[in-house]
Design a protein around this motif. Structure first.
Motif, PDB file in Angstrom:
ATOM      1  N   LEU A  67       0.827  -1.210   0.000  1.00 46.70           N
ATOM      2  CA  LEU A  67       0.000   0.000   0.000  1.00 46.70           C
ATOM      3  C   LEU A  67       0.861   1.261   0.000  1.00 46.70           C
ATOM      4  O   LEU A  67       0.541   2.236  -0.683  1.00 46.70           O
ATOM      5  CB  LEU A  67      -0.954  -0.001   1.196  1.00 46.70           C
ATOM      6  N   GLU A  70       1.927   2.043  -3.282  1.00 51.22           N
ATOM      7  CA  GLU A  70       0.762   2.244  -4.148  1.00 51.22           C
ATOM      8  C   GLU A  70       0.544   1.078  -5.109  1.00 51.22           C
ATOM      9  O   GLU A  70       0.147   1.253  -6.254  1.00 51.22           O
ATOM     10  CB  GLU A  70       0.874   3.569  -4.899  1.00 51.22           C
ATOM     11  N   THR A  72      -1.838  -1.302  -5.044  1.00 53.61           N
ATOM     12  CA  THR A  72      -3.104  -1.674  -4.423  1.00 53.61           C
ATOM     13  C   THR A  72      -3.628  -3.024  -4.900  1.00 53.61           C
ATOM     14  O   THR A  72      -4.131  -3.808  -4.101  1.00 53.61           O
ATOM     15  CB  THR A  72      -4.153  -0.574  -4.659  1.00 53.61           C
ATOM     16  N   GLU A  73      -3.516  -3.299  -6.193  1.00 48.31           N
ATOM     17  CA  GLU A  73      -4.018  -4.591  -6.681  1.00 48.31           C
ATOM     18  C   GLU A  73      -3.269  -5.740  -6.016  1.00 48.31           C
ATOM     19  O   GLU A  73      -3.875  -6.730  -5.601  1.00 48.31           O
ATOM     20  CB  GLU A  73      -3.907  -4.711  -8.199  1.00 48.31           C
ATOM     21  N   VAL A  91      -7.589  -2.941   3.430  1.00 43.38           N
ATOM     22  CA  VAL A  91      -7.106  -2.430   2.142  1.00 43.38           C
ATOM     23  C   VAL A  91      -8.154  -1.492   1.544  1.00 43.38           C
ATOM     24  O   VAL A  91      -7.812  -0.433   1.005  1.00 43.38           O
ATOM     25  CB  VAL A  91      -6.751  -3.578   1.168  1.00 43.38           C
ATOM     26  N   CYS A  92      -9.422  -1.858   1.660  1.00 39.71           N
ATOM     27  CA  CYS A  92     -10.496  -0.975   1.172  1.00 39.71           C
ATOM     28  C   CYS A  92     -10.441   0.379   1.881  1.00 39.71           C
ATOM     29  O   CYS A  92     -10.521   1.430   1.237  1.00 39.71           O
ATOM     30  CB  CYS A  92     -11.867  -1.613   1.401  1.00 39.71           C
ATOM     31  N   ARG A  94      -7.951   1.793   3.269  1.00 42.05           N
ATOM     32  CA  ARG A  94      -6.711   2.517   2.984  1.00 42.05           C
ATOM     33  C   ARG A  94      -6.621   2.993   1.532  1.00 42.05           C
ATOM     34  O   ARG A  94      -5.656   3.633   1.152  1.00 42.05           O
ATOM     35  CB  ARG A  94      -5.507   1.622   3.290  1.00 42.05           C
ATOM     36  N   THR A  95      -7.611   2.644   0.729  1.00 40.09           N
ATOM     37  CA  THR A  95      -7.637   3.093  -0.662  1.00 40.09           C
ATOM     38  C   THR A  95      -8.628   4.248  -0.733  1.00 40.09           C
ATOM     39  O   THR A  95      -9.837   4.029  -0.701  1.00 40.09           O
ATOM     40  CB  THR A  95      -8.059   1.939  -1.595  1.00 40.09           C
ATOM     41  N   PHE A 101      -9.661   4.211  -8.362  1.00 40.69           N
ATOM     42  CA  PHE A 101      -8.961   2.932  -8.251  1.00 40.69           C
ATOM     43  C   PHE A 101      -9.468   1.961  -9.310  1.00 40.69           C
ATOM     44  O   PHE A 101      -8.697   1.358 -10.043  1.00 40.69           O
ATOM     45  CB  PHE A 101      -9.136   2.321  -6.858  1.00 40.69           C
ATOM     46  N   GLU A 105      -7.022   0.918 -12.407  1.00 41.68           N
ATOM     47  CA  GLU A 105      -6.484  -0.435 -12.243  1.00 41.68           C
ATOM     48  C   GLU A 105      -7.153  -1.380 -13.234  1.00 41.68           C
ATOM     49  O   GLU A 105      -8.349  -1.284 -13.486  1.00 41.68           O
ATOM     50  CB  GLU A 105      -6.728  -0.959 -10.818  1.00 41.68           C
TER      51      GLU A 105
END
Length: 191
Positions: A67, A70, A72-73, A91-92, A94-95, A101, A105
């Protein structure tokens, strides 16, 4: 006479037996000493190996690192593989920009489907966050993608039932409205 004769005949045999017993005792002592040294050496080697071995990496640290970079995926992928729904929600959380996104992505359809599955199971825990992510994930879900056709029906059924259950138990008008909208979308995807 007989005793002397017996001693003369047996004495060399007794002498050899005594010598052999001494040699066996010495060999056994040497063997035991060597075995003891070997065991101690292995014990020390395993202690050294444990001390020099890298510590087991915590999945939370890996996700945190991803994270921060960056990625994220990849963070989602690790969180989903861990089987820990709370990591997926983390994770959700923190995005920051869900819409961007999903637009920037190119998530694999397997990740999107698995994310939907986890979010469906977490709806009662954090419905607002889950709805936000579910709305976007469903928009990028491609039901005709061959890589997800086998699991799609089951995940959509599970999602439908989770939303339906939440709708029945929620007192919030906003939640009820979100449930209705998602139920219609999921129903249309099922047919």
């Amino acid at each position: 006479g007989v005793e002397l004769r017996y001693l003369q005949i047996c004495s060399p045999e007794i002498q050899r037996a005594s010598t052999l017993a001494s040699e066996i005792a010495e060999s056994t002592r040497t063997f035991n000493d060597n075995l003891g040294s070997l065991i101690l050496g292995l014990g020390n080697a395993s202690i050294d190996a444990r001390e020099s071995a890298p510590r087991e990496v915590d999945i939370r640290e890996v996700i945190e690192d991803l994270l921060e970079r960056e990625m994220t995926e990849e963070a989602f992928s690790h969180a989903l593989k861990s089987g820990d729904s709370s990591l997926v929600l983390e994770v959700c959380k923190r995005t920051p920009d869900v819409e961007s996104f999903f637009s920037k992505e190119t998530l694999s359809q397997n990740i999107v489907l698995h994310l939907i599955e986890v979010l469906a199971s977490m709806l009662p825990t954090d419905s607002e966050l889950c709805f936000l992510w579910l709305n976007e994930a469903i928009l990028v879900l491609e039901p005709d993608d061959a890589s997800i056709t086998q699991d799609l029906s089951q995940v959509l059924n599970s999602l439908y039932h989770s939303i339906e259950t939440l709708q029945k138990t929620s007192a919030s008008a906003s939640t009820s409205k979100q449930c209705k909208l998602l139920l219609r979308i999921v129903r249309s995807m099922q047919h």
